[in-house]
Scaffold this motif. Structure first.
Motif, short mmCIF file in Angstrom:
data_model
loop_
_atom_site.label_atom_id
_atom_site.label_comp_id
_atom_site.label_asym_id
_atom_site.label_seq_id
_atom_site.Cartn_x
_atom_site.Cartn_y
_atom_site.Cartn_z
N SER B 9 -72.39 -27.38 -49.55
CA SER B 9 -73.28 -28.02 -48.60
C SER B 9 -72.63 -28.57 -47.32
CB SER B 9 -74.08 -29.12 -49.29
OG SER B 9 -73.22 -30.14 -49.74
N PRO B 10 -71.37 -29.04 -47.33
CA PRO B 10 -70.83 -29.53 -46.07
C PRO B 10 -70.85 -28.48 -44.96
CG PRO B 10 -69.31 -30.02 -47.87
CD PRO B 10 -70.41 -29.18 -48.42
N ARG B 11 -70.81 -27.20 -45.34
CA ARG B 11 -70.78 -26.14 -44.33
C ARG B 11 -72.16 -25.63 -44.00
NH1 ARG B 11 -65.42 -23.04 -43.91
NH2 ARG B 11 -66.62 -22.52 -42.08
N ALA B 12 -73.15 -26.04 -44.77
CA ALA B 12 -74.50 -25.55 -44.51
C ALA B 12 -74.94 -26.00 -43.12
CB ALA B 12 -75.46 -26.09 -45.56
N GLU B 13 -75.88 -25.26 -42.56
CA GLU B 13 -76.32 -25.55 -41.20
C GLU B 13 -76.95 -26.94 -41.12
OE1 GLU B 13 -78.49 -23.03 -37.66
OE2 GLU B 13 -78.25 -22.18 -39.65
N TRP B 14 -76.66 -27.65 -40.06
CA TRP B 14 -77.29 -28.96 -39.86
C TRP B 14 -78.79 -28.78 -39.70
CZ3 TRP B 14 -73.53 -30.75 -35.43
CH2 TRP B 14 -72.31 -31.15 -36.00
N PRO B 15 -79.55 -29.79 -40.14
CA PRO B 15 -81.02 -29.66 -40.02
C PRO B 15 -81.48 -29.56 -38.57
CG PRO B 15 -80.40 -31.86 -40.78
CD PRO B 15 -79.16 -31.03 -40.80
N LEU B 16 -82.65 -28.96 -38.42
CA LEU B 16 -83.26 -28.78 -37.09
C LEU B 16 -84.12 -30.00 -36.76
CD1 LEU B 16 -83.67 -26.57 -34.83
CD2 LEU B 16 -85.76 -25.96 -36.05
N TYR B 17 -83.97 -30.49 -35.56
CA TYR B 17 -84.80 -31.60 -35.07
C TYR B 17 -85.62 -31.13 -33.89
CZ TYR B 17 -82.13 -35.11 -37.73
OH TYR B 17 -81.56 -35.85 -38.72
N GLU B 18 -86.85 -31.61 -33.80
CA GLU B 18 -87.65 -31.37 -32.59
C GLU B 18 -87.51 -32.60 -31.70
OE1 GLU B 18 -88.96 -28.52 -31.91
OE2 GLU B 18 -88.77 -27.60 -33.90
N VAL B 19 -87.45 -32.37 -30.40
CA VAL B 19 -87.16 -33.45 -29.45
C VAL B 19 -88.37 -33.69 -28.55
CG1 VAL B 19 -85.62 -34.23 -27.61
CG2 VAL B 19 -84.73 -32.77 -29.46
N PHE B 20 -88.73 -34.95 -28.40
CA PHE B 20 -89.86 -35.35 -27.54
C PHE B 20 -89.33 -36.37 -26.53
CE2 PHE B 20 -93.24 -33.56 -30.21
CZ PHE B 20 -92.54 -33.35 -31.39
N VAL B 21 -89.68 -36.18 -25.27
CA VAL B 21 -89.17 -37.07 -24.23
C VAL B 21 -90.34 -37.68 -23.45
CG1 VAL B 21 -87.88 -37.14 -22.05
CG2 VAL B 21 -86.96 -35.85 -23.99
N ARG B 22 -90.26 -39.00 -23.22
CA ARG B 22 -91.20 -39.68 -22.33
C ARG B 22 -90.58 -39.63 -20.93
NH1 ARG B 22 -94.90 -43.57 -23.26
NH2 ARG B 22 -94.02 -44.58 -25.09
N GLY B 23 -91.22 -38.88 -20.03
CA GLY B 23 -90.64 -38.67 -18.71
C GLY B 23 -90.52 -39.95 -17.91
N LYS B 24 -91.56 -40.75 -17.93
CA LYS B 24 -91.49 -42.07 -17.29
C LYS B 24 -92.54 -42.96 -17.92
CE LYS B 24 -94.42 -40.75 -13.38
NZ LYS B 24 -94.56 -40.56 -11.96
N ARG B 25 -92.45 -44.23 -17.63
CA ARG B 25 -93.40 -45.18 -18.20
C ARG B 25 -94.82 -44.75 -17.86
NH1 ARG B 25 -91.21 -49.84 -19.89
NH2 ARG B 25 -88.95 -49.94 -19.61
N GLY B 26 -95.70 -44.86 -18.82
CA GLY B 26 -97.10 -44.49 -18.57
C GLY B 26 -97.45 -43.09 -19.04
N LEU B 27 -96.42 -42.29 -19.37
CA LEU B 27 -96.69 -40.93 -19.86
C LEU B 27 -96.44 -40.82 -21.35
CD1 LEU B 27 -94.98 -38.75 -17.07
CD2 LEU B 27 -97.38 -39.45 -17.24
N ASN B 28 -97.06 -39.83 -21.98
CA ASN B 28 -96.79 -39.56 -23.39
C ASN B 28 -95.41 -38.93 -23.57
OD1 ASN B 28 -99.27 -40.30 -24.57
ND2 ASN B 28 -100.21 -38.40 -23.84
N HIS B 29 -94.88 -39.05 -24.78
CA HIS B 29 -93.72 -38.24 -25.13
C HIS B 29 -94.19 -36.79 -25.20
CE1 HIS B 29 -92.07 -42.12 -26.38
NE2 HIS B 29 -90.87 -41.54 -26.45
#
Ligand SMILES: [Fe+2]
Ligand SMILES: [Fe+2]
Lengths: 338, 103
Positions: B9-29
């Motif tokens: 397992s130490p060599r197994a592929e790291w898990p996949l994460y989805e990334v969400f970004v809030r561009g600026k205040r007032g907007l959704n991620h």
């Protein structure tokens, strides 16, 4: 019986989405040929960004000023980012990152032929920014409208960042052109070396590119190789004039009738040789990538081990440290044990 | 990743994460892409380096891809059908004379 009917129905839906110029998304049904073509193209594109860090990265420690070094560092870091956007898009087609890396270092998947040429002087950093990133932009802008959603979105992010790459290169060359005769000669020598390989970046001529028609029909590609090459030449000629360099092609001239430049053909045998592994730097590029991957194995393993070791205990500890109020703390901030 | 005897397992592929970004205040991620990381903290750091090199965000969410439940394309019609026939949820459903101001 019903399977083939289902498949026909799915294919019809797929074709309808393409015909409406809408995007195919990862969980949609798609023909196996479409998926395979995309995997090959997106992987090759991702690998190109990653291998593309090497020719310029080699100059990082020898940049002529701190400003140039900061710029080059930012540019090379961007290319790593481009590689990651594209690997991430490719993985939505059902290939794993580890597989992609392995196929690159085993030589089973390709990357752009341009990165198999050496960078012999700092002028090459400028020329790459101007011509190589310039050609990449020509290629990538229409790909923002490619039919596969994740690929198009990755291209939009990439294109936003590429214009900095091209401009810093052109500015570097402008600076050198306003310097000494020796510096001007360095720029011309660099342009002479990179001009033809840059034209080859668009791939073989249309009549020798049998897969183009299908890629166009599927909306994966939006233009043929020759169309993009023409566009690049037309964009670049006035930039070269303004810079004061000569493009090394005796056949290059404006064609009034066509409203475009006529130009000579690159040495297509050279392209075939470079693609098949016999370019000046193929072995070096792959060996370097392989070494970086293998040398990094212990870091990946250590990070995995750390993640496992700290998973639950880590959460608990964080809560315990936050739980006691300030009255429970020693003057030196240590938490008292009860 | 193919499994070989050495592939512990130490060599197994790291898990996949989805990334969400809030561009600026007032907007959704907004979803921006994905990446691999050994754990949540590393995923956040990588997301910052990969997706916000030019101040593209004021806040980042990362979530393991295997923790996301998604509607499948086959369910599309029944799942979204309830809103399909409710055109009265859109402002254009209502006839209002053109000379009514500020509407
Ligand atoms: Fe790039
Ligand atoms: Fe670039």
């Amino acid at each position: 019986m019903s399977t083939s009917t289902d498949e026909a129905r799915l294919e019809e839906q797929f074709e309808a989405v393409i015909a409406r110029h809408e995007r195919i998304e990862p969980r949609d049904w798609m023909p196996e040929g479409y998926r395979r073509t995309l995997v090959r193209q997106v992987a090759q594109h991702a690998h190109s960004e990653i291998i593309g860090m090497q020719p310029e990265g080699a100059w990082l420690t020898r940049a002529p000023s701190l400003r140039r070094k900061a710029v080059l560092l930012a540019k090379v870091q961007d290319e790593a980012g481009h590689g990651l956007y594209l690997y991430s898009a490719c993985e939505t087609l059902g290939v794993s990152r580890a597989e992609l890396t392995r196929m690159l270092i085993d030589g089973r998947q390709k990357y752009s032929s341009i990165f198999n040429y050496p960078t012999l002087s700092y002028a090459d950093v400028g020329t790459i920014g101007w011509l190589v990133d310039g050609a990449a932009i020509c290629n990538q802008v229409p790909l923002c409208r490619t039919s596969y959603g994740p690929y198009g979105r990755a291209m939009i992010r990439v294109c936003k960042e590429e214009s900095f790459h091209q401009r810093q290169g052109y500015e570097l060359l402008m600076t050198m052109m306003s310097g000494t005769d020796e510096q001007r000669a360095m720029v011309q020598e660099s342009v002479d070396r990179f001009w033809w390989p840059a034209l080859m970046m668009f791939g073989p001529p249309d009549d020798a590119s049998p897969n183009t028609a299908r890629s166009l029909a599927w909306g994966i590609k939006r233009n043929t190789n020759d169309e993009l090459r023409q566009k690049f030449v037309d964009m670049t000629v006035p930039q070269a004039e303004r810079l004061g360099v000569t493009l090394p092609d005796p056949d290059l001239r404006w064609n009034e009738e066509r409203g475009a430049h006529d130009f000579g053909q690159p040495d297509w045998d050279e392209l075939t040789r470079v693609i098949s592994g016999a370019g000046p730097c193929n072995a070096e590029r792959i060996a370097h990538r392989r070494r970086a991957h293998e040398d990094g194995a212990w870091v990946r393993e250590a990070a995995s081990a750390f993640a496992r070791a700290t998973k639950e205990p880590g959460r608990d500890r964080a809560q315990v440290e936050q739980a006691p109020g300030s009255s429970l703390r020693d003057p030196d901030g240590r938490v008292e044990t009860r | 990743m193919t499994t070989t005897p050495n592939d512990t397992s130490p060599r197994a592929e790291w898990p996949l994460y989805e990334v969400f970004v809030r561009g600026k205040r007032g907007l959704n991620h907004v979803h921006v892409g994905s990446l691999h990381a050994a754990d949540d903290t590393m995923a956040l750091h990588h997301a910052r380096d990969v997706y916000t090199r030019r101040n593209e965000g004021v806040s980042i969410w990362v979530v393991r891809a295997d923790a996301i439940t998604a509607s499948s394309p086959d369910e599309k019609d029944p799942l979204f059908a309830p809103s399909g026939d409710k055109v009265y949820r859109h402002p254009t459903f209502y006839d209002v004379p053109a000379d009514v101001p500020h509407m």
